[in-house]
Design a protein around this motif. Structure first.
Motif, PDB file in Angstrom:
ATOM      1  N   ILE A   1     -94.944 -61.403  91.605  1.00 51.06           N
ATOM      2  CA  ILE A   1     -94.492 -60.010  91.492  1.00 51.06           C
ATOM      3  C   ILE A   1     -93.200 -59.816  92.273  1.00 51.06           C
ATOM      4  CG2 ILE A   1     -95.017 -57.643  92.174  1.00 51.06           C
ATOM      5  CD1 ILE A   1     -97.879 -58.142  91.464  1.00 51.06           C
TER       6      ILE A   1
ATOM      7  N   ILE B   1     -95.061 -48.954  90.574  1.00 49.21           N
ATOM      8  CA  ILE B   1     -96.297 -49.571  91.055  1.00 49.21           C
ATOM      9  C   ILE B   1     -97.336 -49.609  89.941  1.00 49.21           C
ATOM     10  CG2 ILE B   1     -98.213 -49.284  92.691  1.00 49.21           C
ATOM     11  CD1 ILE B   1     -96.095 -47.987  94.580  1.00 49.21           C
ATOM     12  N   LEU B   2     -97.459 -48.490  89.206  1.00 52.89           N
ATOM     13  CA  LEU B   2     -98.437 -48.460  88.110  1.00 52.89           C
ATOM     14  C   LEU B   2     -98.095 -49.522  87.065  1.00 52.89           C
ATOM     15  CD1 LEU B   2    -100.890 -47.124  86.796  1.00 52.89           C
ATOM     16  CD2 LEU B   2     -99.350 -45.522  85.696  1.00 52.89           C
TER      17      LEU B   2
ATOM     18  N   ALA C   1     -98.984 -52.978  88.274  1.00 57.70           N
ATOM     19  CA  ALA C   1    -100.432 -53.205  88.254  1.00 57.70           C
ATOM     20  C   ALA C   1    -100.915 -53.423  86.824  1.00 57.70           C
ATOM     21  CB  ALA C   1    -101.147 -52.010  88.884  1.00 57.70           C
ATOM     22  N   LEU C   2    -100.438 -52.600  85.905  1.00 62.79           N
ATOM     23  CA  LEU C   2    -100.870 -52.748  84.514  1.00 62.79           C
ATOM     24  C   LEU C   2    -100.419 -54.081  83.941  1.00 62.79           C
ATOM     25  CD1 LEU C   2    -100.288 -49.171  83.065  1.00 62.79           C
ATOM     26  CD2 LEU C   2    -102.441 -50.422  83.083  1.00 62.79           C
TER      27      LEU C   2
ATOM     28  N   GLU D   1    -100.338 -56.840  85.420  1.00 60.60           N
ATOM     29  CA  GLU D   1    -101.145 -57.948  85.918  1.00 60.60           C
ATOM     30  C   GLU D   1    -102.374 -58.206  85.068  1.00 60.60           C
ATOM     31  OE1 GLU D   1    -100.462 -60.193  88.393  1.00 60.60           O
ATOM     32  OE2 GLU D   1     -98.573 -59.173  88.020  1.00 60.60           O
ATOM     33  N   ILE D   2    -102.946 -57.138  84.482  1.00 59.48           N
ATOM     34  CA  ILE D   2    -104.211 -57.352  83.779  1.00 59.48           C
ATOM     35  C   ILE D   2    -103.939 -57.597  82.300  1.00 59.48           C
ATOM     36  CG2 ILE D   2    -105.451 -55.951  85.445  1.00 59.48           C
ATOM     37  CD1 ILE D   2    -105.572 -53.748  83.457  1.00 59.48           C
ATOM     38  N   ARG D   3    -104.872 -58.340  81.669  1.00 55.88           N
ATOM     39  CA  ARG D   3    -104.602 -58.714  80.286  1.00 55.88           C
ATOM     40  C   ARG D   3    -104.935 -57.557  79.355  1.00 55.88           C
ATOM     41  NH1 ARG D   3    -109.385 -60.156  81.635  1.00 55.88           N
ATOM     42  NH2 ARG D   3    -111.096 -60.059  80.145  1.00 55.88           N
TER      43      ARG D   3
END
Lengths: 318, 299
Positions: free
Chosen positions: A224, A110-111, A114-115, A117-119
């Motif tokens: 995802i 999950i981490l 999530a990581l 996804e962000i630039r």
């Protein structure tokens, strides 16, 4: 394939293959010299202890030594299986392991998702830096951090729980909380580091898949679910197999340090019991028998899970 | 990533992204809070800590806790011992790992498959605690410095990582060419293999060194004399078993002050014990990440 080409390019001497292995060995005698020392280590500290498990089937006596002691067959195994505490320790060991697997296995995935996804930027870098850090804290310090943070009315976690309306109690002494404290502190310590491997796997996803998803109008969640997660399956299956193979090997170090007289009912597991009976109590044979039992269960689990994984997903260790 | 396709984000995506940011901020806070709490407590006065006034900023700033840590002889001895075990242990670890991994990486090394199988077996099955202890006992290593170094002289997992690295970075043709030119295997290792393997050697050194610095199990079962104890055992005695003898606290004449200082000492000790690793870690982070990657190549 590669072996074949290698054979062809090797400067073969005079055709004859009779003494090929010997000649190869003589040619690289220095390598054999180099490997002697580590091999000696393996034999002394890995294989002799493996042979040493015979004491589980003997009545080990320090004076008589391993070979002089009498055979007793499965006496100590039966003694362990028949003791009432057997089921308690089994239940505690498997309970903590399975709980840990259930929470600790998906957490890094999950981490990583999530990581991913962000630039790249300062925020991402700081989350990564901070979340990997606890991995480098020693077990002793980790348990101390737990004790200190959970001290009623003093520690910050107990104070936060108090604000949420949880009564202030001696968290470390509550048998019912032991599993959760163990598992969630493990998540705290290892999730960041565990995510590294998944982040690497996500970085290797073919960009065309993302392009295609975008063209097809996929939302981020759909992307995802349909691109990221499938690409993580091979790595996660391998890690799941490895984790399952360690179910019974539940870390001695942390549990032993977290134990106190109040929580023993749920915190005594097989590895801590082996240590207490065997080394502190000097019942070498009894405790070795428990150790053998543990190793065998582990091996069976590993083989079983690997078999299932190979059947279901074609990803397996062997 | 895919910049050329400028399709505007839907509102669903925007909500999702804000949730991702909230989640990651929470992760950041959850990891940091317990650590910041300990750091600020370690600089606070004992009374403020015990009465629960400290949150994330020191209250009544003092260095008392650190003075107590540095005035404690046991902690000093433990620190020096840990440095010794870490330095000597890591050198031996790296040397033995290369000595085993390199020959196994060479295709011309006859018998490599047998040795590989022997290695993998040790990862799947082990003798267990008691036979391991008895081997060390029979070698008469109990309660000696060697007990902290020899039994863990090699990690099979690291050997497999190193072997994979050697196989992928040192082409077989290079070894063969050197062989034809009359360069023997030892010289090849020293003048070609080691210089080409600096990244993996760095990763290995870091992994082993952190392992030694943080280890306490071997010390727990093999060592009896206090002057051989590594820092982790001293930490366990002070932090978890609560055995702080009176001599550890300097200049404390009142019982209450002593009790408070005893509690404060724990916070400062946690900072002193994990400080070195956590301060060095950001600088070597990329090597650790590399190590995980090389390890995962195998998987």
């Amino acid at each position: 394939m590669s072996k074949l080409t290698n054979q062809l390019t090797l400067p073969q001497t005079k055709g004859s293959r009779r003494n090929a292995p010997l000649r190869k060995m003589a040619r690289h005698w220095q390598l054999y010299l180099v490997i002697l020392l580590p091999l000696a280590y393996l034999i002394i500290f890995k294989y002799i202890p493996m042979a040493g498990i015979v004491i589980a089937f003997k009545d080990y006596n320090v004076v008589k030594g391993i070979f002089g002691s009498e055979w007793v067959g499965f006496k100590y195994f039966n003694q362990f299986f028949e003791s009432p505490s057997f089921w308690v320790y089994m239940k505690n060991t498997l309970g903590i392991s399975l709980y840990g697997l259930l929470i600790g296995f998906p957490a890094p995935i999950i981490l990583a998702l999530a990581l991913n996804e962000i630039r790249n930027g300062l925020f991402k870098k700081s989350v990564q830096l901070v979340s990997y850090a606890p991995y480098f804290i020693s077990t002793v310090v980790m348990v101390s951090i737990l004790i200190v943070n959970l001290t009623p009315n003093v520690g910050i976690i107990s104070k936060l729980f108090h604000m949420l309306g949880v009564e202030n109690t001696n968290f470390m002494g509550m048998p019912s909380l032991f599993k959760s404290i163990y598992v969630w502190s493990d998540v705290w310590q290892h999730t960041g580091y565990g995510a590294i491997i998944y982040i690497a796997a996500l970085a290797g996803v073919n960009p065309e898949l993302y392009e295609a998803a975008k063209v097809d109008g996929a939302s981020r969640i759909q992307k995802i679910l349909n691109v990221d997660i499938p690409s993580l399956i091979p790595v996660s299956v391998i890690l799941l197999i490895l984790n399952t193979g360690n179910l019974m090997k539940l870390g001695f170090e942390k549990i032993y340090l977290m134990q106190n007289p109040l929580n023993l009912a749920t915190s005594e597991v097989i590895s801590t019991y082996v240590y207490k009976v065997g080394l502190l109590g000097s019942s070498f044979s009894f405790s070795a028998a428990i150790g053998v039992f543990n190793s065998v269960i582990n091996l069976i689990l590993l083989i079983l899970v690997n078999y299932i994984a190979r059947r279901l997903s074609s990803n397996s260790l062997w | 990533m895919a910049k050329p396709l400028a399709i505007r984000e839907s509102s669903g995506d925007r909500i999702f992204m804000s949730l991702v940011y909230v989640f990651l901020t929470l992760v950041l806070l959850v990891v940091l809070l317990p650590l910041l709490y300990i750091l600020s407590s370690s600089f606070s006065s004992p009374q403020a800590v015990v009465s629960g006034k400290v949150w994330l900023w020191p209250v009544n700033f003092t260095f008392d806790g650190y003075k107590a840590v540095f005035n404690n002889p046991q902690i000093g001895v433990g620190f020096m011992n840990s440095i010794f075990y870490t330095v000597v242990g890591t050198i031996i670890n790296v040397a033995l790992t290369v000595m085993l991994a390199y020959p196994l990486s060479r295709r011309t090394f006859y018998g490599r498959n047998v040795i590989m199988i022997l290695l993998v077996i040790t990862m799947m099955f082990e003798g267990g605690l008691i036979p391991y202890y008895l081997v060390v006992k029979n070698l008469e290593l109990l309660d000696t410095r060697w007990a902290m170094i020899l039994p863990g002289a090699l990690a099979v997992f690291q050997v497999i990582i190193a072997r994979t690295f050697f196989q992928t970075t040192i082409p077989n043709e290079l070894a063969e060419a050197a062989d034809l030119d009359g360069c023997n295997d030892l010289r090849f290792i020293f003048s070609i293999v080691l210089p080409l393997s600096k990244p993996i050697l760095a990763v290995m050194m870091l992994m082993y060194a952190v392992g030694h610095w943080n280890a306490y199990f071997d010390a727990l079962i093999f060592l009896r004399s206090a002057d051989l104890f590594p820092l982790q055992i001293v930490l366990r005695n002070v932090l978890i078993l609560n055995t702080v003898d009176a001599s550890m606290i300097a200049n404390a004449d009142q019982m209450i002050a002593q009790q408070g200082l005893k509690d404060l000492l724990k916070y400062s000790l946690i900072v002193v014990a994990s400080g070195p690793v956590l301060i060095i870690y950001p600088f070597v982070q990329k090597y650790f990440v590399q190590g995980v990657m090389i390890g995962s190549l195998k998987g």
